[in-house]
Design a protein around this motif. Structure first.
Motif, PDB file in Angstrom:
ATOM      1  N   GLN A   1      94.742 -23.182   4.680  1.00  0.00           N
ATOM      2  CA  GLN A   1      94.462 -22.635   3.353  1.00  0.00           C
ATOM      3  C   GLN A   1      95.197 -23.460   2.304  1.00  0.00           C
ATOM      4  OE1 GLN A   1      92.438 -19.978   2.503  1.00  0.00           O
ATOM      5  NE2 GLN A   1      91.825 -19.972   4.646  1.00  0.00           N
ATOM      6  N   ARG A   2      94.453 -23.964   1.327  1.00  0.00           N
ATOM      7  CA  ARG A   2      95.042 -24.752   0.243  1.00  0.00           C
ATOM      8  C   ARG A   2      94.524 -24.198  -1.067  1.00  0.00           C
ATOM      9  NH1 ARG A   2      97.723 -29.385   2.393  1.00  0.00           N
ATOM     10  NH2 ARG A   2      98.012 -30.085   0.273  1.00  0.00           N
ATOM     11  N   PHE A   3      95.308 -24.412  -2.126  1.00  0.00           N
ATOM     12  CA  PHE A   3      95.009 -23.768  -3.401  1.00  0.00           C
ATOM     13  C   PHE A   3      95.133 -24.740  -4.562  1.00  0.00           C
ATOM     14  CE2 PHE A   3      96.739 -20.913  -0.300  1.00  0.00           C
ATOM     15  CZ  PHE A   3      95.779 -19.916  -0.256  1.00  0.00           C
TER      16      PHE A   3
ATOM     17  N   TRP B   1      97.031 -15.185  -3.220  1.00  0.00           N
ATOM     18  CA  TRP B   1      96.512 -15.113  -1.852  1.00  0.00           C
ATOM     19  C   TRP B   1      97.532 -14.482  -0.915  1.00  0.00           C
ATOM     20  CZ3 TRP B   1      98.067 -17.677   2.693  1.00  0.00           C
ATOM     21  CH2 TRP B   1      97.189 -17.573   3.762  1.00  0.00           C
ATOM     22  N   VAL B   2      98.772 -14.962  -0.945  1.00  0.00           N
ATOM     23  CA  VAL B   2      99.776 -14.421  -0.022  1.00  0.00           C
ATOM     24  C   VAL B   2     100.091 -12.971  -0.387  1.00  0.00           C
ATOM     25  CG1 VAL B   2     102.047 -15.002  -1.044  1.00  0.00           C
ATOM     26  CG2 VAL B   2     101.693 -15.216   1.417  1.00  0.00           C
TER      27      VAL B   2
ATOM     28  N   ALA C   1     100.463  -8.472   4.650  1.00  0.00           N
ATOM     29  CA  ALA C   1     100.535  -7.533   5.771  1.00  0.00           C
ATOM     30  C   ALA C   1      99.785  -8.076   6.990  1.00  0.00           C
ATOM     31  CB  ALA C   1      99.984  -6.170   5.360  1.00  0.00           C
ATOM     32  N   GLN C   2      98.655  -8.728   6.766  1.00  0.00           N
ATOM     33  CA  GLN C   2      97.903  -9.343   7.861  1.00  0.00           C
ATOM     34  C   GLN C   2      98.703 -10.474   8.496  1.00  0.00           C
ATOM     35  OE1 GLN C   2      94.487  -9.832   5.119  1.00  0.00           O
ATOM     36  NE2 GLN C   2      93.291  -9.467   6.983  1.00  0.00           N
ATOM     37  N   LEU C   3      99.375 -11.250   7.656  1.00  0.00           N
ATOM     38  CA  LEU C   3     100.225 -12.320   8.172  1.00  0.00           C
ATOM     39  C   LEU C   3     101.330 -11.751   9.055  1.00  0.00           C
ATOM     40  CD1 LEU C   3     100.535 -14.540   4.976  1.00  0.00           C
ATOM     41  CD2 LEU C   3      99.260 -15.106   7.056  1.00  0.00           C
ATOM     42  N   ALA C   4     101.984 -10.698   8.570  1.00  0.00           N
ATOM     43  CA  ALA C   4     103.063 -10.075   9.335  1.00  0.00           C
ATOM     44  C   ALA C   4     102.545  -9.545  10.672  1.00  0.00           C
ATOM     45  CB  ALA C   4     103.713  -8.964   8.518  1.00  0.00           C
TER      46      ALA C   4
END
Length: 82
Positions: free
Chosen positions: A38-40, A49-50, A55-58
């Protein structure tokens, strides 16, 4: 006759320099395929985005994130836990 349309090209890393390194508690990069690459365009886009998916990342085993612009570390690691 229609004017010639430019051919669409995918943005390059130079076009989208902001990205997150996803890390475990020891600071080792965590390869989470779903979120890899993912790049921005801007810092604000990366932070939004983060903020939306932390929560999904965690849940995927990410303990913290570090923000980069190209190869320059901007800040982090930032914990995903309260």
């Amino acid at each position: 006759m229609l004017p010639e349309q430019p051919t669409f090209r995918q943005p390059t890393a130079a076009d989208m320099p902001w990205w997150w390194r996803l890390e475990d508690s020891s600071g080792t990069e965590v390869p989470v395929e779903e979120f890899a690459g993912q790049r921005f365009l801007s810092q604000a886009d990366a932070e939004s985005w983060v903020g939306e998916i932390w929560a999904q990342l965690a849940e995927a085993g990410v303990d913290g994130v570090t923000l980069f612009e190209h190869e320059r570390q901007v800040y982090g690691p930032m914990s995903l836990h309260a």
